[in-house]
Design an enzyme around this catalytic site. Structure first.
Site, short mmCIF file in Angstrom:
data_model
loop_
_atom_site.label_atom_id
_atom_site.label_comp_id
_atom_site.label_asym_id
_atom_site.label_seq_id
_atom_site.Cartn_x
_atom_site.Cartn_y
_atom_site.Cartn_z
N ASN A 131 20.60 -55.06 3.55
CA ASN A 131 21.19 -56.31 4.07
C ASN A 131 20.18 -57.23 4.76
O ASN A 131 20.52 -58.36 5.10
CB ASN A 131 22.38 -56.02 5.00
N ARG A 172 23.08 -63.85 7.50
CA ARG A 172 23.93 -62.75 7.91
C ARG A 172 24.08 -62.73 9.43
O ARG A 172 23.09 -62.61 10.15
CB ARG A 172 23.22 -61.48 7.44
N TYR A 216 21.49 -61.77 14.47
CA TYR A 216 20.17 -61.57 13.88
C TYR A 216 19.31 -62.83 13.82
O TYR A 216 18.16 -62.78 13.39
CB TYR A 216 20.32 -60.97 12.47
N ASN A 272 12.06 -51.36 9.60
CA ASN A 272 13.41 -51.62 10.09
C ASN A 272 14.34 -51.00 9.05
O ASN A 272 14.64 -51.61 8.02
CB ASN A 272 13.67 -53.12 10.23
N ALA A 321 20.83 -50.21 8.49
CA ALA A 321 21.92 -49.23 8.65
C ALA A 321 21.46 -47.80 8.35
O ALA A 321 22.03 -46.84 8.89
CB ALA A 321 23.07 -49.61 7.73
N HIS A 370 20.77 -45.05 11.06
CA HIS A 370 21.83 -44.26 11.68
C HIS A 370 22.37 -43.16 10.77
O HIS A 370 23.23 -42.40 11.20
CB HIS A 370 22.97 -45.20 12.11
N ASP A 414 12.83 -37.64 6.58
CA ASP A 414 12.01 -36.63 5.91
C ASP A 414 10.81 -37.27 5.22
O ASP A 414 9.70 -36.73 5.26
CB ASP A 414 12.83 -35.85 4.88
N GLU A 443 9.14 -48.32 14.60
CA GLU A 443 10.50 -48.69 14.18
C GLU A 443 10.87 -50.00 14.88
O GLU A 443 10.65 -50.14 16.09
CB GLU A 443 11.46 -47.57 14.61
N HIS A 458 13.98 -52.96 15.40
CA HIS A 458 15.33 -53.49 15.22
C HIS A 458 15.37 -54.88 15.83
O HIS A 458 14.90 -55.07 16.96
CB HIS A 458 16.38 -52.61 15.90
N ILE A 459 15.94 -55.80 15.11
CA ILE A 459 16.04 -57.18 15.58
C ILE A 459 16.99 -57.24 16.78
O ILE A 459 16.70 -57.89 17.79
CB ILE A 459 16.53 -58.09 14.43
N SER A 460 18.11 -56.56 16.66
CA SER A 460 19.08 -56.54 17.76
C SER A 460 18.83 -55.32 18.63
O SER A 460 18.14 -54.37 18.22
CB SER A 460 20.51 -56.48 17.19
N ARG A 501 24.99 -52.21 21.39
CA ARG A 501 26.01 -52.46 20.37
C ARG A 501 26.93 -51.24 20.21
O ARG A 501 27.01 -50.40 21.10
CB ARG A 501 25.30 -52.86 19.06
N ARG A 508 25.53 -47.08 16.49
CA ARG A 508 24.17 -47.61 16.30
C ARG A 508 23.18 -47.04 17.33
O ARG A 508 22.00 -47.33 17.29
CB ARG A 508 24.16 -49.13 16.42
#
Ligand code: DQA
Length: 142
Positions: A12, A19, A24, A75, A78, A81, A88, A99, A101-103, A108, A112
């Protein structure tokens, strides 16, 4: 020779900018790629930018990174999670992983709050918008 950093984006994120802009932001993934390429060039880094909506495609790109990349910025969206497969794959990669994440996933919904990838990542940046990707690049420039 410049270090090659793989920048991997999960499902996404191709719709970034369209979106849920209230969460975001309005920048597109192409905008993020442009800003990262500009910054990378100024830091003697090179980026390989990749997005997929498919878990297996992300796993295969991580396998490719094993041979080519000095680091991974990911990133997983989804899949953060849910995906033991991505965790792996990252565990087969010997160089650092950041790692992004924008948010702020911790602000949240409860589902998440846990990311499988975080147990592998050297660092996690969440909630700083797309700036997080550029800060992750700074880490690799140091
Ligand atoms: C995200 C947060 C995830 O929970 C979500 O599924 C995404 C994007 C972020 O960048 O804030 O798709 O990884």
């Amino acid at each position: 020779m410049s270090k090659l950093i793989y920048v991997l984006n999960g499902p996404n994120l191709n719709l970034l900018g369209k979106r849920q802009p209230e969460i975001y932001g309005s920048e597109t993934l192409a905008d993020v790629e442009t800003r990262m390429r500009e910054k990378a060039a100024s830091k003697s880094l090179e980026v390989e930018f990749f997005q997929s909506n498919y878990e297996g495609a992300l796993v295969e790109k991580i396998h490719e990174a094993r041979e080519k990349a000095a680091g991974i910025i990911i990133n997983p969206a989804a899949y953060s999670h849910t995906s033991v497969a991505i965790l792996d794959a990252l565990n087969t990669f010997d160089n650092p992983v950041v790692e992004v994440h924008i948010s702020n996933i911790h602000k949240r919904e409860g589902f998440r709050h846990h990311s499988y990838v975080s147990s592998r990542a050297e660092g996690v940046i969440a909630g700083l918008g797309t700036l997080g990707y550029l800060l992750a690049l700074d880490y690799f420039a140091e």
